[in-house]
Design an enzyme around this catalytic site. Structure first.
Site, PDB file in Angstrom:
ATOM      1  N   ASP A  68       0.861  -1.179   0.000  1.00  0.00           N
ATOM      2  CA  ASP A  68       0.000   0.000   0.000  1.00  0.00           C
ATOM      3  C   ASP A  68       0.902   1.235   0.000  1.00  0.00           C
ATOM      4  OD1 ASP A  68       0.916   0.324   2.617  1.00  0.00           O
ATOM      5  OD2 ASP A  68      -1.084   0.269   3.529  1.00  0.00           O
ATOM      6  N   HIS A  69       0.314   2.398   0.188  1.00  0.00           N
ATOM      7  CA  HIS A  69       1.076   3.647   0.141  1.00  0.00           C
ATOM      8  C   HIS A  69       2.171   3.708   1.199  1.00  0.00           C
ATOM      9  CE1 HIS A  69      -2.367   4.100   2.809  1.00  0.00           C
ATOM     10  NE2 HIS A  69      -1.632   4.955   3.516  1.00  0.00           N
ATOM     11  N   CYS A 121       2.821  -3.147   4.219  1.00  0.00           N
ATOM     12  CA  CYS A 121       1.980  -2.015   4.603  1.00  0.00           C
ATOM     13  C   CYS A 121       2.687  -1.321   5.763  1.00  0.00           C
ATOM     14  CB  CYS A 121       0.543  -2.445   4.944  1.00  0.00           C
ATOM     15  SG  CYS A 121       0.333  -3.387   6.459  1.00  0.00           S
ATOM     16  N   THR A 150       2.420  -1.632   9.075  1.00  0.00           N
ATOM     17  CA  THR A 150       2.844  -2.559  10.130  1.00  0.00           C
ATOM     18  C   THR A 150       3.045  -3.985   9.632  1.00  0.00           C
ATOM     19  OG1 THR A 150       0.585  -3.145  10.725  1.00  0.00           O
ATOM     20  CG2 THR A 150       1.587  -1.265  11.898  1.00  0.00           C
ATOM     21  N   HIS A 178       9.136 -23.829   9.435  1.00  0.00           N
ATOM     22  CA  HIS A 178       8.109 -24.553  10.189  1.00  0.00           C
ATOM     23  C   HIS A 178       6.694 -24.363   9.677  1.00  0.00           C
ATOM     24  CE1 HIS A 178      10.883 -24.623  13.970  1.00  0.00           C
ATOM     25  NE2 HIS A 178      11.333 -25.363  12.984  1.00  0.00           N
ATOM     26  N   ASN A 179       6.405 -23.209   9.053  1.00  0.00           N
ATOM     27  CA  ASN A 179       5.035 -22.896   8.657  1.00  0.00           C
ATOM     28  C   ASN A 179       4.812 -22.906   7.156  1.00  0.00           C
ATOM     29  OD1 ASN A 179       5.721 -20.659  11.123  1.00  0.00           O
ATOM     30  ND2 ASN A 179       4.140 -22.193  11.481  1.00  0.00           N
ATOM     31  N   ARG A 215       6.756   0.867   8.481  1.00  0.00           N
ATOM     32  CA  ARG A 215       6.913   1.866   9.542  1.00  0.00           C
ATOM     33  C   ARG A 215       7.621   1.288  10.769  1.00  0.00           C
ATOM     34  NH1 ARG A 215       0.860   3.980   8.485  1.00  0.00           N
ATOM     35  NH2 ARG A 215       1.362   5.454   6.814  1.00  0.00           N
ATOM     36  N   ARG A 224       5.135 -33.647  11.776  1.00  0.00           N
ATOM     37  CA  ARG A 224       4.431 -32.656  12.599  1.00  0.00           C
ATOM     38  C   ARG A 224       4.200 -31.341  11.857  1.00  0.00           C
ATOM     39  NH1 ARG A 224       8.288 -29.469  16.492  1.00  0.00           N
ATOM     40  NH2 ARG A 224      10.228 -29.745  15.371  1.00  0.00           N
ATOM     41  N   HIS A 225       5.186 -30.874  11.089  1.00  0.00           N
ATOM     42  CA  HIS A 225       4.992 -29.611  10.361  1.00  0.00           C
ATOM     43  C   HIS A 225       3.998 -29.789   9.220  1.00  0.00           C
ATOM     44  CE1 HIS A 225       7.932 -27.665  12.776  1.00  0.00           C
ATOM     45  NE2 HIS A 225       8.957 -28.374  12.307  1.00  0.00           N
TER      46      HIS A 225
END
Length: 145
Positions: free
Chosen positions: A11-12, A68, A70, A101-102, A112, A136-137
């Site tokens: 985004d901006h 963005c 955050t 892991h994910n 920011r 497990r993963h």
């Protein structure tokens, strides 16, 4: 070896960091697929999360980067799509573990909150790390989609 395409959108608030990371991708031998925004004028981050999700779904890229202010809002918007596993990362370790892991397929960053060097570290770790897999993963990641 074919050049991997990495989709990137912001985004901006993330426009300037997107431009920096787009250059990092190209310098690293990747092909950046820039999905916008094209300037610092105010836009809505969900629109760019949707564009990136569509690009991954259509096979235009296997992985992506969203930015963005955050990283939170754009990651929430992206994660509404079942095939997206967007992880907000704040350092190279979190980016590495998001992949390891994910099996995160989208790196989300907060322009920011992070300086350019930390953002580059996150990108490098995200791109260099493969999913560890294993029972497990795989079981846990399977429950995400």
């Amino acid at each position: 070896m074919p050049q991997e395409t990495i989709a990137i959108a912001a985004d901006h608030a993330g426009f300037e960091l997107k431009e920096l990371l787009k250059a990092e991708l190209a310098a690293g031998g990747y092909k950046p697929l820039d999905l916008g925004t094209a300037g610092p004028e105010s836009v809505d981050y969900p629109d760019f999360a949707d564009k990136l999700a569509a690009a991954l779904k259509d096979g235009l890229a296997l992985r992506g980067v969203l930015i963005c202010g955050t990283g939170i809002g754009i990651s929430i918007a992206a994660n509404r799509h079942r095939h997206i596993r967007a992880a907000v990362c704040h350092d190279g370790t979190s980016a590495k573990l998001a992949r390891l892991h994910n099996n995160a397929n989208v790196l989300a960053l907060g322009a920011r909150l992070l300086g350019p060097e930390v953002a580059k570290d996150c990108l490098a770790a995200f791109l260099a790390t493969a999913f560890e897999g294993g029972e497990r993963h795989n079981r846990r990641v399977g429950k995400l989609s």
